[in-house]
Design an enzyme around this catalytic site. Structure first.
Site, PDB file in Angstrom:
ATOM      1  N   ALA A  16      45.295  48.600 -29.571  1.00  0.00           N
ATOM      2  CA  ALA A  16      43.841  48.506 -29.734  1.00  0.00           C
ATOM      3  C   ALA A  16      43.419  48.406 -31.192  1.00  0.00           C
ATOM      4  CB  ALA A  16      43.168  49.718 -29.085  1.00  0.00           C
ATOM      5  N   TYR A 157      54.447  63.946 -40.048  1.00  0.00           N
ATOM      6  CA  TYR A 157      54.471  62.472 -40.078  1.00  0.00           C
ATOM      7  C   TYR A 157      55.825  61.947 -40.540  1.00  0.00           C
ATOM      8  CZ  TYR A 157      53.032  57.662 -40.708  1.00  0.00           C
ATOM      9  OH  TYR A 157      52.951  56.284 -40.610  1.00  0.00           O
ATOM     10  N   LYS A 161      58.790  60.161 -38.131  1.00  0.00           N
ATOM     11  CA  LYS A 161      59.193  58.774 -38.383  1.00  0.00           C
ATOM     12  C   LYS A 161      60.677  58.686 -38.731  1.00  0.00           C
ATOM     13  CE  LYS A 161      55.240  56.741 -37.657  1.00  0.00           C
ATOM     14  NZ  LYS A 161      55.098  55.806 -36.523  1.00  0.00           N
TER      15      LYS A 161
HETATM   16  P1  NAD Z   1      45.829  52.460 -36.298  1.00  0.00           P
HETATM   17  O1  NAD Z   1      45.192  53.800 -36.330  1.00  0.00           O
HETATM   18  O2  NAD Z   1      45.038  51.278 -36.696  1.00  0.00           O
HETATM   19  O3  NAD Z   1      46.436  52.178 -34.845  1.00  0.00           O
HETATM   20  C1  NAD Z   1      47.147  53.154 -34.134  1.00  0.00           C
HETATM   21  C2  NAD Z   1      46.868  52.994 -32.644  1.00  0.00           C
HETATM   22  O4  NAD Z   1      47.612  54.009 -31.955  1.00  0.00           O
HETATM   23  C3  NAD Z   1      45.370  53.179 -32.296  1.00  0.00           C
HETATM   24  O5  NAD Z   1      44.898  52.110 -31.504  1.00  0.00           O
HETATM   25  C4  NAD Z   1      45.363  54.497 -31.533  1.00  0.00           C
HETATM   26  O6  NAD Z   1      44.351  54.585 -30.550  1.00  0.00           O
HETATM   27  C5  NAD Z   1      46.777  54.518 -30.923  1.00  0.00           C
HETATM   28  N1  NAD Z   1      47.108  55.880 -30.542  1.00  0.00           N
HETATM   29  C6  NAD Z   1      47.029  56.994 -31.325  1.00  0.00           C
HETATM   30  N2  NAD Z   1      47.283  58.095 -30.594  1.00  0.00           N
HETATM   31  C7  NAD Z   1      47.539  57.661 -29.326  1.00  0.00           C
HETATM   32  C8  NAD Z   1      47.850  58.331 -28.115  1.00  0.00           C
HETATM   33  N3  NAD Z   1      47.899  59.672 -28.045  1.00  0.00           N
HETATM   34  N4  NAD Z   1      48.061  57.584 -27.012  1.00  0.00           N
HETATM   35  C9  NAD Z   1      47.958  56.227 -27.060  1.00  0.00           C
HETATM   36  N5  NAD Z   1      47.650  55.544 -28.176  1.00  0.00           N
HETATM   37  C10 NAD Z   1      47.437  56.255 -29.292  1.00  0.00           C
HETATM   38  O7  NAD Z   1      47.124  52.611 -37.189  1.00  0.00           O
HETATM   39  P2  NAD Z   1      48.207  51.562 -37.740  1.00  0.00           P
HETATM   40  O8  NAD Z   1      48.259  51.739 -39.183  1.00  0.00           O
HETATM   41  O9  NAD Z   1      48.042  50.233 -37.144  1.00  0.00           O
HETATM   42  O10 NAD Z   1      49.529  52.250 -37.174  1.00  0.00           O
HETATM   43  C11 NAD Z   1      50.431  51.631 -36.277  1.00  0.00           C
HETATM   44  C12 NAD Z   1      51.794  52.256 -36.486  1.00  0.00           C
HETATM   45  O11 NAD Z   1      52.265  51.908 -37.798  1.00  0.00           O
HETATM   46  C13 NAD Z   1      51.808  53.780 -36.422  1.00  0.00           C
HETATM   47  O12 NAD Z   1      52.937  54.211 -35.703  1.00  0.00           O
HETATM   48  C14 NAD Z   1      51.893  54.189 -37.879  1.00  0.00           C
HETATM   49  O13 NAD Z   1      52.487  55.443 -38.063  1.00  0.00           O
HETATM   50  C15 NAD Z   1      52.747  53.065 -38.428  1.00  0.00           C
HETATM   51  N6  NAD Z   1      52.657  52.916 -39.889  1.00  0.00           N
HETATM   52  C16 NAD Z   1      51.451  52.633 -40.458  1.00  0.00           C
HETATM   53  C17 NAD Z   1      51.389  52.526 -41.844  1.00  0.00           C
HETATM   54  C18 NAD Z   1      50.084  52.218 -42.544  1.00  0.00           C
HETATM   55  O14 NAD Z   1      50.022  52.361 -43.785  1.00  0.00           O
HETATM   56  N7  NAD Z   1      49.042  51.787 -41.849  1.00  0.00           N
HETATM   57  C19 NAD Z   1      52.537  52.708 -42.630  1.00  0.00           C
HETATM   58  C20 NAD Z   1      53.732  52.991 -42.002  1.00  0.00           C
HETATM   59  C21 NAD Z   1      53.791  53.091 -40.618  1.00  0.00           C
END
Ligand code: NAD
Length: 261
Positions: A16, A157, A161
């Site tokens: 989403a 976190y 990971k």
């Molecule tokens: P985001 O917040 O835009 O998207 C995360 C999504 O996960 C959201 O749609 C949220 O509703 C969903 N989510 C959270 N808790 C949930 C639950 N209990 N059940 C179902 N869905 C759930 O974040 P993003 O940055 O796109 O993150 C995506 C992935 O990338 C994550 O695993 C994050 O840890 C990883 N990541 C992000 C970054 C960054 O800098 N953005 C860096 C390294 C890793």
């Protein structure tokens, strides 16, 4: 192909928002059928923080893909600023591993099946990530892992990971995965401009730490740059990749850990 129509069917959690939404966009642009899983607004609505929500998600994806799945991306995650910190471990590690385990059998029935976990470079560059939280995760002990994470979002976190990446390394080569022809890999993104990162940047303590992280290529990543690494690991151009942790972080990990290989 799972659908019998030549279209690949791929389940994506966290679809989403942010990186997951961009994975969905790129896959659909390549004519794949995506089954999105998120808290709301996707084909499957489920809370991956809870065992009941994970079971709902697994059953709904199995139903939606009619018995065979070509790909799975576990992208749903919570950032270090999320409270309570326990939920970070529950979603980032236990939510992801439950879906990999629960959908592995139908992946084995897919065409050139592949699964991708979304880890983070915080797994490798955060001091203390390889501690009791990660150990409890890898033992499958959610109660111990969440208790150890209590009140410490940063450790929750990075440790969740790290455990996820290590789980990928350990399982990718095993009979149920490589032995069944399913490629299991991970990406380790660095700071990527999404609502999750923005929440960290807006946090009084985390914001300066995030801004202070050196990124040799400069700037922060975009969801497009991370999604294309994920789509690569799902597709026909990565068919010899197994247990790979693909860093897409502008060089931060290589800068901080040049001798990690
Ligand atoms: P985001 O917040 O835009 O998207 C995360 C999504 O996960 C959201 O749609 C949220 O509703 C969903 N989510 C959270 N808790 C949930 C639950 N209990 N059940 C179902 N869905 C759930 O974040 P993003 O940055 O796109 O993150 C995506 C992935 O990338 C994550 O695993 C994050 O840890 C990883 N990541 C992000 C970054 C960054 O800098 N953005 C860096 C390294 C890793």
């Amino acid at each position: 192909m799972a659908s019998g129509t030549g279209r690949r069917t791929i389940a994506v959690t966290g679809s989403a928002s942010g990186i997951g939404a961009e994975v969905r966009r790129q896959l659909e642009g390549g004519n794949a059928r995506v089954i999105g899983v998120d808290l709301r607004g996707q084909e499957v609505e489920a809370d991956l923080a809870t065992p009941a929500g994970r079971s709902t998600a697994i059953a709904a994806v199995r139903d939606a893909c009619r018995g065979a799945l070509d790909g799975l991306v576990c992208c749903a995650g919570l950032g270090p600023q999320f409270k309570p910190a326990e939920s970070i471990v529950s979603v980032n590690y236990f939510g992801a591993v439950a879906l990999f385990d629960g959908l592995r059998e139908i992946l084995a029935g897919g065409s050139d099946p592949a699964a991708v976990a979304v880890s983070s470079n915080s797994a490798s560059i955060s001091p203390g990530a390889d501690g009791p939280i990660a150990a409890a995760c890898l033992e499958g002990d959610e109660a111990a892992a969440t208790a150890a994470a209590s009140g410490n979002g940063v450790a929750a976190y990075s440790s969740s990971k790290l455990a996820l990446a290590r789980w990928v390394r350990r399982n990718a080569v095993a009979a149920p995965w490589a032995g069944a022809g399913i490629r299991l890999n991970a990406v380790a993104p660095g700071a990527t401009l999404t609502p999750l990162l923005q929440g960290g940047l807006d946090d009084e303590k985390l914001g300066p730490a995030i801004r202070g992280l050196p990124i040799p290529l400069g700037g922060v990543g975009s969801p497009e740059q991370i999604a294309s690494a994920i789509v690569f690991l799902l597709g026909p151009e990565s068919t010899f990749c197994c247990g790979t942790i693909l860093f897409a972080d502008g060089g931060s990990d290589a800068l901080i850990r040049p001798n990690a290989i």
